[in-house]
Structures are given as C-alpha cells and as structure tokens.
Design an enzyme around this catalytic site. Sequence first.
Site, PDB file in Angstrom:
ATOM      1  N   LYS A 285       0.849  -1.201   0.000  1.00  0.00           N
ATOM      2  CA  LYS A 285       0.000   0.000   0.000  1.00  0.00           C
ATOM      3  C   LYS A 285       0.883   1.249   0.000  1.00  0.00           C
ATOM      4  O   LYS A 285       0.662   2.175  -0.770  1.00  0.00           O
ATOM      5  CB  LYS A 285      -0.886   0.013   1.237  1.00  0.00           C
ATOM      6  CG  LYS A 285      -1.554   1.352   1.534  1.00  0.00           C
ATOM      7  CD  LYS A 285      -2.451   1.338   2.737  1.00  0.00           C
ATOM      8  CE  LYS A 285      -1.740   1.568   4.018  1.00  0.00           C
ATOM      9  NZ  LYS A 285      -1.466   2.983   4.328  1.00  0.00           N
ATOM     10  N   ASN A 286       1.913   1.261   0.865  1.00  0.00           N
ATOM     11  CA  ASN A 286       2.690   2.483   1.053  1.00  0.00           C
ATOM     12  C   ASN A 286       3.709   2.731  -0.051  1.00  0.00           C
ATOM     13  O   ASN A 286       4.407   3.745  -0.044  1.00  0.00           O
ATOM     14  CB  ASN A 286       3.338   2.484   2.436  1.00  0.00           C
ATOM     15  CG  ASN A 286       2.283   2.590   3.513  1.00  0.00           C
ATOM     16  OD1 ASN A 286       1.127   2.924   3.234  1.00  0.00           O
ATOM     17  ND2 ASN A 286       2.649   2.260   4.732  1.00  0.00           N
TER      18      ASN A 286
ATOM     19  N   CYS B   5      -5.131  12.181  12.363  1.00  0.00           N
ATOM     20  CA  CYS B   5      -5.885  10.956  12.086  1.00  0.00           C
ATOM     21  C   CYS B   5      -5.853  10.139  13.382  1.00  0.00           C
ATOM     22  O   CYS B   5      -5.480  10.621  14.442  1.00  0.00           O
ATOM     23  CB  CYS B   5      -5.255  10.188  10.939  1.00  0.00           C
ATOM     24  SG  CYS B   5      -3.678   9.463  11.389  1.00  0.00           S
TER      25      CYS B   5
ATOM     26  N   ARG C 287      -0.043  14.157  12.832  1.00  0.00           N
ATOM     27  CA  ARG C 287       0.445  14.033  11.454  1.00  0.00           C
ATOM     28  C   ARG C 287       0.769  15.403  10.830  1.00  0.00           C
ATOM     29  O   ARG C 287       0.192  15.798   9.827  1.00  0.00           O
ATOM     30  CB  ARG C 287      -0.564  13.268  10.590  1.00  0.00           C
ATOM     31  CG  ARG C 287      -1.077  11.977  11.167  1.00  0.00           C
ATOM     32  CD  ARG C 287      -0.027  10.912  11.382  1.00  0.00           C
ATOM     33  NE  ARG C 287       0.499  10.347  10.161  1.00  0.00           N
ATOM     34  CZ  ARG C 287      -0.074   9.332   9.496  1.00  0.00           C
ATOM     35  NH1 ARG C 287      -1.208   8.845   9.924  1.00  0.00           N
ATOM     36  NH2 ARG C 287       0.484   8.855   8.397  1.00  0.00           N
TER      37      ARG C 287
ATOM     38  N   ASP D 198       4.301   0.361  11.923  1.00  0.00           N
ATOM     39  CA  ASP D 198       3.047  -0.208  11.403  1.00  0.00           C
ATOM     40  C   ASP D 198       2.810  -1.625  11.889  1.00  0.00           C
ATOM     41  O   ASP D 198       1.708  -2.150  11.740  1.00  0.00           O
ATOM     42  CB  ASP D 198       3.051  -0.191   9.871  1.00  0.00           C
ATOM     43  CG  ASP D 198       3.033   1.214   9.331  1.00  0.00           C
ATOM     44  OD1 ASP D 198       3.297   1.402   8.135  1.00  0.00           O
ATOM     45  OD2 ASP D 198       2.767   2.134  10.130  1.00  0.00           O
TER      46      ASP D 198
ATOM     47  N   ARG E 126      -8.752  -0.350   4.525  1.00  0.00           N
ATOM     48  CA  ARG E 126      -7.906   0.663   3.895  1.00  0.00           C
ATOM     49  C   ARG E 126      -6.558   0.059   3.512  1.00  0.00           C
ATOM     50  O   ARG E 126      -5.915   0.504   2.565  1.00  0.00           O
ATOM     51  CB  ARG E 126      -7.653   1.819   4.871  1.00  0.00           C
ATOM     52  CG  ARG E 126      -8.771   2.805   5.031  1.00  0.00           C
ATOM     53  CD  ARG E 126      -8.297   3.961   5.909  1.00  0.00           C
ATOM     54  NE  ARG E 126      -6.947   4.308   5.579  1.00  0.00           N
ATOM     55  CZ  ARG E 126      -6.024   4.648   6.498  1.00  0.00           C
ATOM     56  NH1 ARG E 126      -6.337   4.693   7.770  1.00  0.00           N
ATOM     57  NH2 ARG E 126      -4.787   4.960   6.139  1.00  0.00           N
TER      58      ARG E 126
HETATM   59  C1  EPZ Z   1       4.182   6.753   6.217  1.00  0.00           C
HETATM   60  O1  EPZ Z   1       3.448   7.794   6.843  1.00  0.00           O
HETATM   61  C2  EPZ Z   1       3.220   5.589   6.106  1.00  0.00           C
HETATM   62  N1  EPZ Z   1       2.083   5.961   5.267  1.00  0.00           N
HETATM   63  C3  EPZ Z   1       2.729   5.176   7.485  1.00  0.00           C
HETATM   64  O2  EPZ Z   1       1.911   4.022   7.321  1.00  0.00           O
HETATM   65  C4  EPZ Z   1       3.940   4.807   8.345  1.00  0.00           C
HETATM   66  O3  EPZ Z   1       3.503   4.509   9.642  1.00  0.00           O
HETATM   67  C5  EPZ Z   1       4.927   5.984   8.387  1.00  0.00           C
HETATM   68  O4  EPZ Z   1       5.298   6.361   7.039  1.00  0.00           O
HETATM   69  C6  EPZ Z   1       6.193   5.641   9.145  1.00  0.00           C
HETATM   70  O5  EPZ Z   1       6.802   4.534   8.561  1.00  0.00           O
HETATM   71  C7  EPZ Z   1       2.225   5.949   3.918  1.00  0.00           C
HETATM   72  O6  EPZ Z   1       3.293   5.680   3.395  1.00  0.00           O
HETATM   73  C8  EPZ Z   1       1.002   6.283   3.110  1.00  0.00           C
HETATM   74  P1  EPZ Z   1       6.355  10.020   8.442  1.00  0.00           P
HETATM   75  P2  EPZ Z   1       4.074   9.296   6.905  1.00  0.00           P
HETATM   76  O7  EPZ Z   1       6.283  11.277   7.665  1.00  0.00           O
HETATM   77  O8  EPZ Z   1       4.800   9.587   5.664  1.00  0.00           O
HETATM   78  C9  EPZ Z   1       6.365  13.175  11.970  1.00  0.00           C
HETATM   79  C10 EPZ Z   1       0.048   2.648   7.682  1.00  0.00           C
HETATM   80  O9  EPZ Z   1      -0.449   2.132   8.704  1.00  0.00           O
HETATM   81  N2  EPZ Z   1       6.305  14.182  10.891  1.00  0.00           N
HETATM   82  O10 EPZ Z   1       7.549   9.149   8.321  1.00  0.00           O
HETATM   83  O11 EPZ Z   1       2.983  10.222   7.327  1.00  0.00           O
HETATM   84  C11 EPZ Z   1       5.035  12.436  12.094  1.00  0.00           C
HETATM   85  O12 EPZ Z   1       4.129  13.155  12.899  1.00  0.00           O
HETATM   86  C12 EPZ Z   1       0.525   4.089   7.712  1.00  0.00           C
HETATM   87  O13 EPZ Z   1       0.207   2.042   6.583  1.00  0.00           O
HETATM   88  C13 EPZ Z   1       6.455  15.526  11.230  1.00  0.00           C
HETATM   89  O14 EPZ Z   1       6.624  15.878  12.399  1.00  0.00           O
HETATM   90  O15 EPZ Z   1       5.093   9.110   8.111  1.00  0.00           O
HETATM   91  C14 EPZ Z   1       5.431  11.139  12.728  1.00  0.00           C
HETATM   92  O16 EPZ Z   1       5.568  11.350  14.125  1.00  0.00           O
HETATM   93  C15 EPZ Z   1       0.306   4.755   9.058  1.00  0.00           C
HETATM   94  N3  EPZ Z   1       6.392  16.451  10.240  1.00  0.00           N
HETATM   95  C16 EPZ Z   1       6.815  10.879  12.128  1.00  0.00           C
HETATM   96  O17 EPZ Z   1       7.284  12.142  11.630  1.00  0.00           O
HETATM   97  C17 EPZ Z   1       6.206  16.095   8.925  1.00  0.00           C
HETATM   98  O18 EPZ Z   1       6.188  16.999   8.050  1.00  0.00           O
HETATM   99  C18 EPZ Z   1       6.798   9.846  11.016  1.00  0.00           C
HETATM  100  O19 EPZ Z   1       6.049  10.377   9.973  1.00  0.00           O
HETATM  101  C19 EPZ Z   1       6.052  14.733   8.609  1.00  0.00           C
HETATM  102  C20 EPZ Z   1       6.110  13.785   9.605  1.00  0.00           C
END
Ligand code: EPZ
Length: 421
Positions: A22-23, A116, A121, A306, A398
């Site tokens: 998915k990701n 969410c 996020r 995840d 999802r």
């Molecule tokens: C991706 O989310 C995945 N989603 C998530 O999978 C996964 O948990 C996550 O990466 C971590 O591996 C998709 O790829 C669609 P991040 P993403 O940006 O990109 C903080 C699932 O269950 N952050 O690496 O949103 C954020 O709050 C989903 O399949 C900021 O602070 O993850 C979090 O604490 C859930 N500012 C951390 O970084 C930003 O601008 C990790 O977020 C962006 C992120």
Amino acid sequence: MRKYIVRGGTPLYGSTGVQGAKNSALPILAASVLSGGRCVIRNCPALSDVEATLAILRHVGCETLREGGAVVVDSARAEGSEIPEPLMREMRSSVIFLGALLAKTGYARLSAPGGCEIGLRPIDLHLDAMRRLGAVVKDDAGVIECRAPDGLKGANITLSFPSVGATENIMIAAATAKGETLVVNAAREPEISDLADYLNGMGAKISGAGEGTVRIRGVSGLHPAEHTVIPDRIAAATLLAAAAATGGEVTVNRVIPAHLEPVLAAFAEAGCDTRIRGDAIRLTAPARLKAVSTVRTMPYPGFPTDFQAPFTAVLTKADGASVVIETIFESRFKYIGELVRFGAKIRRDGRMAVIEGVPRLYPAGVVTPDLRGGAALVLAALSAEGESEIRDVRHIERGYEDICGAVRALHGNMEAVSAAP
Ligand code: EPZ
C-alpha cells in the site's frame, strides 16, 4: 457498515501470497501525474486508500482503469492542481500529491490533511522542503497553497526526522527541478526505493534511495513507465503473526525477506522458528511464545511502527511480560483498550505498553480504532477460543486487501457480514 465474525482458537497453517505494498502504491500513483501519458502499475493492491488516490488522479484530469491486479493511469490531459477537502479527508496521505502537482503545474492547493487516528500528522517537513526547492508556501486556515511559477530549483535539504512522506514528496518534486537536490537524513523504507525505481523508469535520475542520503539530478521531463509494486512487508508480517498468535505454521510466498528482517528478529526472540527460502518465509510457532524484553519502533531498518499493534496482539499470550515502546507516532495505542476486552493484560504508560502474558484470550465484541489496530484485533480474535465480532472494519480495509480471504486460505474461520449502522 461491515463487521467480521471470527471463530478463533485453532492454529492457522498453510501458505499464501501477499498483496502489493500500500505504502508504495500510493506515492507511485501520485507520481504518475508527471508522466504525461499512460503508465501501468502492476501488483497494485485493491484497497480503499488506492481507490481514494485514483479519485484524486481523476479529479486532476487523469484517466484511470483497473485491469485485474494492475492499474492504468493516463495523465496526458491532467492539468489540475487542487485537491478538494472531501478528497483530502478521505485519505490524509493525499499530501503525497503536493510534490507532483507543484512540479507539474507550478501550483498546488490542498487542505491541511489534519490529524488521524494515530496522531497529529503535521506536514511541516513537507512544506519546508517545498520552500527549499523554491516554492512560495502559504499555510493558513487549514488551506495550503504552493506556488512555483518559475519552476522548482534543486537544493540541499536536511530532514530533522527521516519522514517517509516528506522524502517521497521531495523525490517527486525534485525529479524535474532545475539542478541537483540532495536529501540528507532521508527515510530509508523499502517503499522509498520502490518509488525511486518507478521515477527512474520514467526518466528521473535518482540515486541513493534506501540509504540516508538521496541525490536527485533534475531532468527536463518524465515519460510514461510500467512498474510492479513490491510486496507489502507489513501485510506479510501480519500473516506470519497469524501463525505466531495461534501456535500454527504459515508460509508467505513472493515476498522480499530482507524487508522483514527487524520483524523476523522479534518473532525469533518470541520463540518462533523462521525459515527463509528464496522469496518465501515460513514461520513455525511454539505452543506458547516467550515474552520479548523490549520492542522499540524506529524508522527503517528498525522495527516498523506499522507492525507495533499486530505484534503487541501476538504478545498477549506470551509467557512473561513484554515491553513495547512506540517512538514514531504519539497515539498509536488506541487498540489496547479493545485488546483488553479479549482478556489481555496490558498497562500503558505514555509511549510504553507493558504486556503481561495471559494463558488464554476470550472471545469478545470489539470496535476497530485504526488500520493496524484493527489488524491487532483480528489476530487476538483468531487466538481467542470462541466467536468474536469486530466492528467498523472499514479501517482495516484501507490497508489489507482481503484479510478474511487470507485467513480462510490459512484454514482460519473468519467472514465479513453487513452490520447495522
Ligand atoms: C508513512 O506515513 C506511512 N504511510 C505510514 O503508514 C507509516 O507509519 C509511516 O510512514 C512511518 O513509517 C504511507 O506511506 C502512506 P512520516 P508518513 O512522515 O509519511 C512526523 C500505515 O499504517 N512528521 O515518516 O505520514 C510524524 O508526525 C501508515 O500504513 C512531522 O513531524 O510518516 C510522525 O511522528 C500509518 N512532520 C513521524 O514524523 C512532517 O512533516 C513519522 O512520519 C512529517 C512527519
């Protein structure tokens, strides 16, 4: 509304394939906006998040078509640059369109994704990166507007956190920027490498994906490509967890074992026997698992956030107390309250959960709080002796293509039924 009826208490066994990631599929579909023609994305999972992404592609003028396991996206007539709020609300990871729309049209407008089920996020890292690439970014009253009328320019970008989404948005935006972009402290997840492979297939010049520093040399334009999405490592791990949670033996085929390294180490610590043969992994579970001293979620190649919820569910019947620490998202323990209804003994303290193993779980009626928490409830229901009911399963659908079918293929007893709203 649908719910799952699970009749648990028997070992799951057998072998099965795994859906496409998915990701990986989501950012790859978003990047297709830049191809200017017809792209074919194979092994694209049939998920509601994918459908939401296709709806956004159509909204900006792409034609989309599903042909079996493949999705065709034709962006020849795509010229939109706005994502309306209802579509943003449908799927918060739509922020991944930011880089693609900005690179394609010089403008992007979308509503702030908002929080969410698992946390706030924020997208500050995405927006700061777009500014570094020369965009003017306005972020007020929940609406984000990015403008780059003269196009984007390559830059050196250091991420304060190896954000998966921010790394992806930068790669997509910088692919056709003027000059070179260097991303330091980039995310290293396999889905990053898969996106880079797809972009390079479209004519981009990206190197270092999957390592801490990614180099993107801007090219004048991209062209259509065909791509096969990598297997979903979290879905694969969840299927192996079905064996671990029920004392069974499961083989997942056509996976990339290297992507599951941190998860396999945790299963081994819990007393499971894991065997890798080519692109297949077999997990054989002991009658009772051992507790795991500490599982700490980390950016790849650490233990994946995840898989935190599914693995916690597996530990509920282990012999002893296990500790799980969630370092990535601030509220990814909501499912624990539902796990306790099965008889699990879990104490939560901030980002730490202490799981005291119990000899058995009991059937329960539970409600799914989020995608991976829902998977945890399915695993607990498979482990509990008797009939359980899991409601509000749209969260699960999802990210898991056909979890009922996968469980039945492994001789589990699970069905989806419609539920009164
Ligand atoms: C991706 O989310 C995945 N989603 C998530 O999978 C996964 O948990 C996550 O990466 C971590 O591996 C998709 O790829 C669609 P991040 P993403 O940006 O990109 C903080 C699932 O269950 N952050 O690496 O949103 C954020 O709050 C989903 O399949 C900021 O602070 O993850 C979090 O604490 C859930 N500012 C951390 O970084 C930003 O601008 C990790 O977020 C962006 C992120």
